[in-house]
Scaffold this active site. Structure first.
Site, PDB file in Angstrom:
ATOM      1  N   GLU A 138       0.794  -1.221   0.000  1.00  0.00           N
ATOM      2  CA  GLU A 138       0.000   0.000   0.000  1.00  0.00           C
ATOM      3  C   GLU A 138       0.833   1.281   0.000  1.00  0.00           C
ATOM      4  OE1 GLU A 138      -3.476   0.102  -0.184  1.00  0.00           O
ATOM      5  OE2 GLU A 138      -3.057  -1.993  -0.692  1.00  0.00           O
ATOM      6  N   SER A 185     -25.202 -30.446 -19.053  1.00  0.00           N
ATOM      7  CA  SER A 185     -26.286 -30.372 -20.037  1.00  0.00           C
ATOM      8  C   SER A 185     -27.342 -29.338 -19.687  1.00  0.00           C
ATOM      9  CB  SER A 185     -26.941 -31.744 -20.199  1.00  0.00           C
ATOM     10  OG  SER A 185     -26.054 -32.646 -20.825  1.00  0.00           O
TER      11      SER A 185
END
Length: 742
Positions: A86, A338
């Site tokens: 940071e 499917s």
């Protein structure tokens, strides 16, 4: 020289004016900004959650919100993980990193964007606790003033300690004490290097980098933090090589099962554009779509046959809101199998007028340039209709259809339903649900709700609206439906999926006393299955069941088995005291009577003649934009073919192409005609009642009888004249007459 001097004076004057104006703007904008020490220490955040009836169902509080850590008690690698990621110059600047600001400004200018940030840890602490996330100049100026005040009042270690105790880590975790306990089940003082790096990675975007939501993104981001720590000298090369091999934390059950809905609602909240974890620490109200009675039912739904984890989603199709949700495994992305066929293949192909419900498709083993899909148990059925192929979930017809449709067109429709594809998904295995990253059960449920909503898609949601502690509405969901399919395409898909529920792979649903549409799906291999699905829907609700295990442990469950049984039970529960709302009819759908002969014999879809007997017809539905144009000629003007032969004082008439008609045969002798046969088609007719030395003429007339009893006669066929003579002794038919054997 005088001109240059004047220009310079004017320029300097403008600069001075701009500087004065800027300074004035700064002081005016920030005059009321004051550092509030009380805000630097977060209190417990909480939310009250309500169901669809606006009844309170839960209070959600941040975990360990009041537990703070002392910086002096943390290992150095915890602090260094955040500093390296940071703000690597944290201990060198006075709160504003001017070198970083200049670098970020240059990158933003060259890229014509504002993606590159330059906020220090001090600035982030001020913004998180005192300001909003709005990207405005006035907010930035306030941030600068407050950051300077913060740096004057507190030491660097104090600032870093406050930062670590207030930063948001996702999943309602504020501060490193809360996050360490939630993710790893330990105190922050015991965090390893890899664990510290992961937490430092998560704060960049908790919704994107959570190990429980996007583990691959989290792993990549964590290892990037470890790399920076190594490059900045915080960890050794050997430690780096060891720590990047550390596993991510596994998601644990953090409470009772009923929290699964609340967890999804909160995760959705965190991803809303209005969300800022620091803006809601004073309490807020979340209004959901939960049907509490249905939620209680699905949470307790189980049978003795349960052999894997499961997830259940029930969507209210009118609101596109999740009425009930339960999962033992989390709302994780999985291969759809499917279940994907109607979404990726058949609905797009019908929309593109490539298919109708009865289009014949050859179900046979096929190799598509090296890709050779197989049907279940390697069984093939020859020509089948689109309806049969989808209802029975046959693989080869689905791949054939996608091959003809094209993957780009399939992707176009999928993206409209919020189902994105990656580059490696764009191949024919897409027809069978072969997608690399998979989809969550809520995503798939939302996609199927398109068929209940006349072709319109809205992303499913858990949250209706959010109010702050004072009752102000800070968020209210608005449905912005996207048109995916036309209503006539949806009508046909629904009709086919009703067939799947009555006699196809979802036939367990046939026990319901009303019509539902359904589709099943199963993923696995000969060793076992990893995923089993059953989705059913009415106009009102879409019910979707998944069974499997997050760790891919194999099971023998198939979509048509237990998932279908659960879907049936939930539908029965929903409609215990009512009936489903009927699907809307479509004026763009037409039922057509078709010629069964052409379909069975030549695999072509043509209209039946208006007089065609019903036994030679069948009906199906079509989009008016894709009606069959050709009409069968079998019964327009019946025709027959025949040949005649004479032998041993007998006349033989061989008939062909008359199996669909009745036959009348006339014999003419000396100008007088007589019907010698009338009735069903025979392959060979024999006339024994003849005289020698005569001239006979035969006429064959095909005809059929309409369902109303009218006889429709076809074209008369006159056969060659037969001259009879005395029979040859001891001759046999086969001496001169063998055509019937061919």
């Amino acid at each position: 020289m005088k001109i240059l001097r004047r220009i310079l004076i004017v320029f300097l004057a403008l600069v001075a004016i701009a500087a004065i104006a800027g300074t004035a703007f700064y002081f005016i904008t920030t005059k009321n900004s004051r550092l509030d020490e009380g805000k630097l220490y977060l209190s417990e955040s909480y939310a009250t959650v309500y169901n669809a009836a606006d009844e309170k169902i839960a209070d959600v509080s941040s975990e360990n919100a009041n537990k703070k850590v002392k910086l002096s008690g943390l290992p150095d690698h915890v602090k260094n993980a955040f500093i390296s990621t940071e703000d690597k110059r944290f201990y060198k600047h006075n709160g504003l990193d001017y070198a970083r600001i200049a670098k970020a400004t240059l990158k933003n200018l060259t890229s014509r964007s504002f993606k590159q940030g330059a906020s220090t840890i001090s600035q982030q602490l001020v913004k998180n606790t005192h300001l909003t996330n709005e990207k405005t100049l006035s907010r930035k100026l306030k941030e600068i003033k407050l950051t300077r005040a913060l740096e004057k009042k507190y030491s660097k270690d104090e600032i870093l300690e406050m930062y670590l105790n207030t930063i948001y880590f996702g999943h309602n975790c504020y501060g490193i004490a809360s996050a360490s306990n939630y993710y790893f089940g330990k105190d922050a003082e015991s965090l390893s290097q890899a664990e510290s790096a992961m937490l430092a990675a998560v704060i960049r975007s908790p919704g994107n980098y959570s190990p429980f939501i996007n583990p691959q993104k989290c792993l990549s981001a964590r290892n990037a933090v470890l790399k920076r720590m190594r490059e900045q000298g915080y960890i050794s090369e050997s430690d780096y090589e060891k720590e990047i091999l550390s596993p991510l934390p596994e998601k644990k059950d953090n409470g009772i099962a009923s929290k699964s809905y609340l967890q999804c609602a909160y995760e959705e909240f965190e991803n809303l554009p209005i969300y800022s974890p620091y803006a809601f620490t004073r309490g807020y109200k979340i209004y959901t779509y939960m049907d509490s009675g249905l939620q209680n039912y699905v949470e307790n739904l189980k049978t003795d046959a349960d052999r894997s984890g499961k997830s259940i989603v029930v969507e209210n199709n009118a609101t596109c809101g999740i009425a009930a949700y339960y999962s033992t495994e989390g709302n994780i992305p999985r291969q759809p199998g499917s279940l994907f066929k109607p979404l990726a293949v058949y609905a797009p192909a019908i929309e593109e007028n490539l298919l109708s419900a009865c289009t014949p498709i050859a179900d046979e083993k096929t190799n598509f340039d090296g890709y050779a899909p197989s049907n279940y148990k390697d069984v093939y059925h020859g020509y089948v209709t689109c309806r049969q192929a989808l209802a029975q979930s046959l693989n080869v017809p689905a791949v054939k259809t996608l091959s003809r449709l094209g993957i780009d067109k399939s992707e176009k429709y999928l993206s409209r339903m919020g189902l994105r594809l990656s580059g490696k998904d764009k191949n024919l295995s897409l027809a069978l649900g072969g997608v690399s990253e998979g989809y969550t059960l809520t995503q798939l449920t939302g996609a199927f709700s398109v068929f209940a909503n006349e072709g319109y898609f809205s992303p499913p949601a858990f949250i209706r609206k959010i109010e702050d502690s004072e009752g102000n509405i800070v968020y209210e969901r608005k449905l912005l439906p996207v048109k995916v399919f036309s209503e006539d395409t949806v009508y046909i898909v629904n009709d086919i999926l009703k067939s799947a529920a009555k006699e196809g792979t979802a036939k367990k649903l046939a026990a319901l006393p009303f019509d539902v549409c359904a589709k099943t799906g199963t993923c696995g291999s000969e060793k076992g299955n990893t995923d089993a699905y059953a989705v059913s829907y009415t106009k009102d609700y879409t019910v979707n069941i998944w069974m499997g295990n997050a760790d891919n442990k194999l099971t023998d469950i198939t979509g048509g088995g237990l998932p279908c049984h659960y879907a049936m039970l939930i539908d029965k529960k929903i409609y215990k005291d009512k009936r489903p709302t009927s699907f809307h009819d479509s004026e763009n759908i037409e039922e057509v009577v078709l010629d069964k002969i052409s379909f069975d014999k030549y695999h072509s879809v043509v209209r039946a003649d208006e007089n065609q007997p019903k036994k030679y017809t069948f009906t199906d539905i079509f989009r008016k934009s894709n009606l069959p144009k050709e009409t069968s000629k079998f019964f327009k003007a019946p025709e027959a073919k025949a040949s005649v032969a004479y032998k041993n004082n007998r006349v033989f008439i061989k008939l062909s192409q008359t199996e669909y008609y009745d036959i009348m045969v006339k014999r003419t002798l000396n100008g007088k005609s007589k019907v010698i046969y009338e009735g069903k088609h025979e392959q060979v007719l024999t006339d024994d009642n003849i005289l020698p030395n005569e001239k006979y003429e035969y006429t064959v007339i095909p005809y059929y009888t309409t369902d109303g009893g009218e006889k429709i006669f076809g074209k008369e066929l006159r056969l060659p004249v037969v001259y009879t003579k005395s029979a040859k002794k001891n001759a046999t038919i086969s001496d001169h007459f063998d055509w019937w054997e061919n």
